[in-house]
Scaffold this active site. Sequence first.
Site, PDB file in Angstrom:
ATOM      1  N   ARG A  36       0.826  -1.221   0.000  1.00 26.08           N
ATOM      2  CA  ARG A  36       0.000   0.000   0.000  1.00 26.08           C
ATOM      3  C   ARG A  36       0.853   1.261   0.000  1.00 26.08           C
ATOM      4  O   ARG A  36       0.470   2.265  -0.606  1.00 26.08           O
ATOM      5  CB  ARG A  36      -0.918  -0.004   1.222  1.00 26.08           C
ATOM      6  CG  ARG A  36      -2.047  -0.984   1.049  1.00 26.08           C
ATOM      7  CD  ARG A  36      -2.925  -1.010   2.257  1.00 26.08           C
ATOM      8  NE  ARG A  36      -4.104  -1.809   2.006  1.00 26.08           N
ATOM      9  CZ  ARG A  36      -4.850  -2.369   2.948  1.00 26.08           C
ATOM     10  NH1 ARG A  36      -4.519  -2.223   4.215  1.00 26.08           N
ATOM     11  NH2 ARG A  36      -5.902  -3.072   2.625  1.00 26.08           N
ATOM     12  N   LYS A 199     -19.346 -18.081   0.345  1.00 28.92           N
ATOM     13  CA  LYS A 199     -20.798 -18.060   0.571  1.00 28.92           C
ATOM     14  C   LYS A 199     -21.589 -17.323  -0.503  1.00 28.92           C
ATOM     15  O   LYS A 199     -21.177 -16.273  -0.970  1.00 28.92           O
ATOM     16  CB  LYS A 199     -21.066 -17.380   1.914  1.00 28.92           C
ATOM     17  CG  LYS A 199     -20.533 -18.200   3.078  1.00 28.92           C
ATOM     18  CD  LYS A 199     -20.864 -17.528   4.368  1.00 28.92           C
ATOM     19  CE  LYS A 199     -20.626 -18.509   5.515  1.00 28.92           C
ATOM     20  NZ  LYS A 199     -20.842 -17.872   6.803  1.00 28.92           N
ATOM     21  N   GLY A 355     -10.364  -9.200  -2.525  1.00 29.07           N
ATOM     22  CA  GLY A 355     -10.190 -10.322  -1.597  1.00 29.07           C
ATOM     23  C   GLY A 355      -9.323 -11.459  -2.084  1.00 29.07           C
ATOM     24  O   GLY A 355      -8.198 -11.264  -2.545  1.00 29.07           O
ATOM     25  N   GLY A 378     -13.228  -4.266   0.350  1.00 25.07           N
ATOM     26  CA  GLY A 378     -14.624  -3.848   0.548  1.00 25.07           C
ATOM     27  C   GLY A 378     -15.063  -2.801  -0.468  1.00 25.07           C
ATOM     28  O   GLY A 378     -16.194  -2.841  -0.955  1.00 25.07           O
TER      29      GLY A 378
END
Length: 397
Positions: A36, A199, A355, A378
Amino acid sequence: MTKTVDQYNFKGKRALVRVDFNVPLDENYSVTDDTRIRASIPTINKILHDGGSAVLMSHLGRPKGGPEDKYSLRHIVKCFSELLGRNVKFGNDCIGEEAKLLASALKPGEVLLLENLRFYKEEEKGDEEFSKKLSGLGNVYVNDAFGTAHRAHASTTIVAKFFPQDKLFGFLMAGEIESIHKVLHEAKKPLTAIIGGAKVSSKIPIIEFLLDKTDNLIIGGGMAYTFAKAMGGKIGKSLVEDEFLKTAQQIILKAEEKKVNLFLPSDTVISDDFNNNARRDICKMEAVPDGWIGMDIGPMTREKYAGIIGNSKTILWNGPMGVFEMSNFEEGTKAVALAVAQATEGGAYSLIGGGDSVAAINKYGLGDKVSYVSTGGGAMLECLEGKVLPGVKAILE
Ligand code: AMP
């Protein structure tokens, strides 16, 4: 109006730059992954090379709303100075008299890093007074912190209103926004979205949004077993969300209605326990034996998916095809990563969004063989759900 740093001359300006220096530290407070920090360097260099100075602000970790040494950005200064190749000054507070003095004393080419913004609870609350105090430290605002652009915090969003004319995207932000735009709004067809991960529940908004955009929708990972069960298959002990069986059925119907080609795995690698050394086998997706767990897409599915990816002009990938962290169950994810890289070599545009697919593409050393690897977890997911991020909107308004 100018919106990115490359169209702006920073000569004589003091830029207030929101960066994302939320990096991992070890027990000696050394930076263990400087990705980063490195990602912020092009924007900072542009400002300095123009003859401007930079006041940098960031958060680090999750302090409880007051100063805590373990979350001090002081720990980053050495690593950041080395990467930038210049001495970086440090301000012990992100607002107040000292910060003002240090900022106003900056000469062209100098950089000041402020202490952790989240030592003030006002930061996450998006407090207007706090934002105003921050805004006094610079005369042009640059947001280059894509990873927090989905939060309407003081430094990412609210502060922008105090710079009605001079607010800009840094290179990192601009790159992320451009890559999302290329995939969602000006994709060359066919567009293939590959959605995996654990999921269904966490990917529903993304799938629903993509059904209006994509030609092909490829499903893999743990979520595929909920689809298999929804279609009447036997899935043994595989991961399943019973409360989302109906949703899975609705997604299948919607895909048909919208003429999206929905691809679900036809075979799967199974194991008799959730660990890398468990007994392994391959079976039909809808016929997992009792007591066995679906861990990865099978060889037929791998081949099928690779073919679809190979025929695509634009590719979006979010989420692994199996438990790729375990070497015996990584073949599906690896095959997809390779297919995306090959398609890119053949001229397709590919975005690896968010992710674990980012971790996967890097694990196989293919990060530089795809068009764009997103840095924002996110934030990227919210873009893929069709949301306009508050940090992006604040610059565009
Ligand atoms: P997500 O954060 O939703 O993208 O999920 C990523 C996680 O899904 C990774 O840690 C994978 O190990 C996990 N995963 C992928 N396939 C499976 C599977 N078949 N069973 C259980 N977990 C899986």
